[in-house]
Design a protein around this motif. Structure first.
Motif, short mmCIF file in Angstrom:
data_model
loop_
_atom_site.label_atom_id
_atom_site.label_comp_id
_atom_site.label_asym_id
_atom_site.label_seq_id
_atom_site.Cartn_x
_atom_site.Cartn_y
_atom_site.Cartn_z
N UNK A 1 14.02 10.61 2.62
CA UNK A 1 15.14 9.88 3.20
C UNK A 1 14.66 8.65 3.96
N UNK A 2 13.57 8.79 4.72
CA UNK A 2 13.05 7.69 5.52
C UNK A 2 12.61 6.51 4.67
N UNK A 3 11.96 6.77 3.53
CA UNK A 3 11.52 5.68 2.65
C UNK A 3 12.71 4.89 2.14
N UNK A 4 13.78 5.58 1.82
CA UNK A 4 15.00 4.90 1.34
C UNK A 4 15.60 4.01 2.42
N UNK A 5 15.70 4.53 3.65
CA UNK A 5 16.30 3.74 4.74
C UNK A 5 15.43 2.52 5.04
N UNK A 6 14.11 2.70 4.97
CA UNK A 6 13.21 1.59 5.25
C UNK A 6 13.39 0.43 4.28
N UNK A 7 13.83 0.71 3.07
CA UNK A 7 14.03 -0.35 2.07
C UNK A 7 15.42 -0.98 2.15
N UNK A 8 16.28 -0.47 3.02
CA UNK A 8 17.67 -0.95 3.04
C UNK A 8 17.79 -2.35 3.66
N UNK A 9 17.03 -2.62 4.73
CA UNK A 9 17.12 -3.93 5.38
C UNK A 9 16.22 -4.91 4.64
N UNK A 10 16.82 -5.82 3.89
CA UNK A 10 16.06 -6.78 3.10
C UNK A 10 15.80 -8.06 3.91
N UNK A 11 14.66 -8.72 3.67
CA UNK A 11 14.35 -9.96 4.41
C UNK A 11 15.44 -11.02 4.34
N UNK A 12 16.12 -11.12 3.19
CA UNK A 12 17.14 -12.17 3.05
C UNK A 12 18.35 -11.93 3.96
N UNK A 13 18.52 -10.68 4.46
CA UNK A 13 19.65 -10.39 5.34
C UNK A 13 19.50 -11.08 6.70
N UNK B 1 6.76 2.60 -6.73
CA UNK B 1 7.16 3.86 -6.09
C UNK B 1 5.97 4.52 -5.37
N UNK B 2 4.82 4.47 -6.01
CA UNK B 2 3.63 5.05 -5.38
C UNK B 2 3.25 4.29 -4.11
N UNK B 3 3.43 2.96 -4.16
CA UNK B 3 3.14 2.16 -2.96
C UNK B 3 4.04 2.60 -1.81
N UNK B 4 5.33 2.75 -2.10
CA UNK B 4 6.28 3.15 -1.05
C UNK B 4 5.93 4.53 -0.53
N UNK B 5 5.58 5.46 -1.43
CA UNK B 5 5.23 6.81 -1.01
C UNK B 5 4.00 6.81 -0.11
N UNK B 6 2.98 6.05 -0.48
CA UNK B 6 1.75 5.98 0.32
C UNK B 6 2.04 5.37 1.69
N UNK B 7 2.80 4.27 1.71
CA UNK B 7 3.15 3.62 2.98
C UNK B 7 3.95 4.56 3.87
N UNK B 8 4.90 5.27 3.24
CA UNK B 8 5.74 6.20 3.99
C UNK B 8 4.92 7.33 4.61
N UNK B 9 3.99 7.88 3.83
CA UNK B 9 3.17 8.98 4.33
C UNK B 9 2.22 8.51 5.44
N UNK B 10 1.68 7.30 5.31
CA UNK B 10 0.81 6.76 6.37
C UNK B 10 1.63 6.60 7.66
N UNK B 11 2.84 6.05 7.54
CA UNK B 11 3.70 5.88 8.72
C UNK B 11 4.04 7.20 9.35
N UNK B 12 4.37 8.21 8.53
CA UNK B 12 4.71 9.53 9.06
C UNK B 12 3.54 10.18 9.77
N UNK B 13 2.36 10.09 9.16
CA UNK B 13 1.17 10.70 9.76
C UNK B 13 0.81 10.03 11.09
#
Length: 342
Positions: A230-242, A1-13
């Motif tokens: 919300x953005x972090x959740x949507x980013x995880x929706x498209x999985x590589x296997x799809x 969860x912390x990884x996702x939060x950090x990645x999300x904040x870097x992307x937003x910034x």
């Protein structure tokens, strides 16, 4: 969860520095989604985090809602039905073309194209004993992603600048968000559609209309927090296997989404002619994206959030209460006809 939060904040910034529309939602979506295709470790974002973000959006919209729209409910209802009939009728035609080109069963193509909520559409598919849930999920997710990532650039040129507020977080706002979440939790348990968005709006509106409570000012960073959640959740929706679907299915999902966006542009010009609304408010009202994302975008670019909220909420309720039952009857009749023929 912390990884996702950090990645999300870097992307937003980074997106904020590049002046990309709604950066704190698009940045997390893009960065988190791309990370999944590179990083092989576990990335998680619990559903309650998404729900908190949606509750924040719903509470803010309830505070800012233009109650004078209720005086125009008669004419608005007619326009909402008209726009949704056009959008859903177009989605059915798109589904028919997609089915013929990809070879997918018509039921799968229809449920992939209908611009409703993902969880409700999948639940309906399971109820109808449709086995190809993964394809329906792919079509719904790719449409949401494309709408959320393309629409901001379509409407950004129409954005109206708004004054920067220096409001600080108040106890009243925190209490409203907390109470909205509690009430939403209850309505979600009784299966109210889009409970974590609709309930806060209705709850705060009820307080405004029935109590002397003064509504608090909204700090700028409040919606930034909602966008990241919300953005972090949507980013995880498209999985590589799809992306392992046949090429025609992959392309069909993209083309179906793009066709719906083009149809939305036509519908928005119709709304402009009939209602005299701006292009950005009309487009976001008809756009086949997620309800909370379209309202977030409307708030970010200073469109008519009340109108967008009403049209988007009506579309979801229209699909759940009218279109889904009609589809259920149509699917059953087709199934019976096939059984009789065999």
């Amino acid at each position: 969860m912390m990884k996702v939060l950090i990645i999300a904040c870097i992307g937003g910034a980074l997106f904020a520095q590049l002046h990309i529309p709604i950066p704190w939602m698009l940045g997390p979506i893009v960065f988190v989604m791309l990370t999944q295709f590179i990083y092989k470790g576990a990335l998680k974002w619990p559903a309650p985090f998404l729900n908190i973000g949606v509750v924040i959006v719903g509470t803010v919209i309830g505070i800012q809602f233009d109650t004078s729209l209720f005086n125009q409910m008669g004419s608005l209802l007619l326009y909402m039905v008209l726009v949704n009939v056009i959008l859903i009728g177009g989605a059915l035609l798109i589904a028919q073309c997609t089915s013929k080109w990809t070879g997918l069963p018509m039921k799968v193509a229809i449920l992939g194209a209908i611009p409703g909520g993902l969880s409700q559409t999948v639940a309906f598919a399971l109820e109808e004993k449709i086995t190809d849930i993964s394809t329906i999920t792919y079509f719904q997710i790719i449409r949401l992603l494309l709408v959320v990532m393309i629409v901001p650039f379509i409407v950004s040129g129409e954005a109206i600048s708004k004054p920067v507020t220096d409001a600080s977080m108040s106890f009243t706002l925190v209490a409203l968000i907390a109470l909205s979440w509690c009430v939403s939790y209850v309505t979600n348990r009784v299966h109210l559609p889009v409970a974590f968005f609709i309930t806060p709006i209705m709850f705060v509106l009820t307080l405004q209309l029935t109590t002397p409570i003064a509504m608090p000012a909204i700090p700028e960073y409040t919606m930034v927090v909602a966008q990241v959640l919300i953005g972090a959740h949507i980013g995880l929706m498209l999985k590589p296997h799809m992306l392992k679907f046949p090429k025609r299915v992959l392309v069909g999902g993209v083309m179906s989404a793009l066709a719906l966006i083009l149809l939305t542009i036509g519908s928005s010009y119709l709304m402009m002619g009939l209602m005299g609304t701006s292009f950005v408010s009309s487009f976001l009202s008809a756009a086949p994206g997620g309800l909370d994302q379209m309202v977030l975008l409307a708030e970010a670019i200073h469109a008519d959030v009340s109108l967008v909220s009403m049209f988007q909420t009506f579309r979801l309720l229209f699909i759940f209460l009218c279109i889904m039952p009609i589809l259920k009857i149509a699917f059953r009749r087709k199934s019976l006809a096939l059984q009789e023929n065999t």
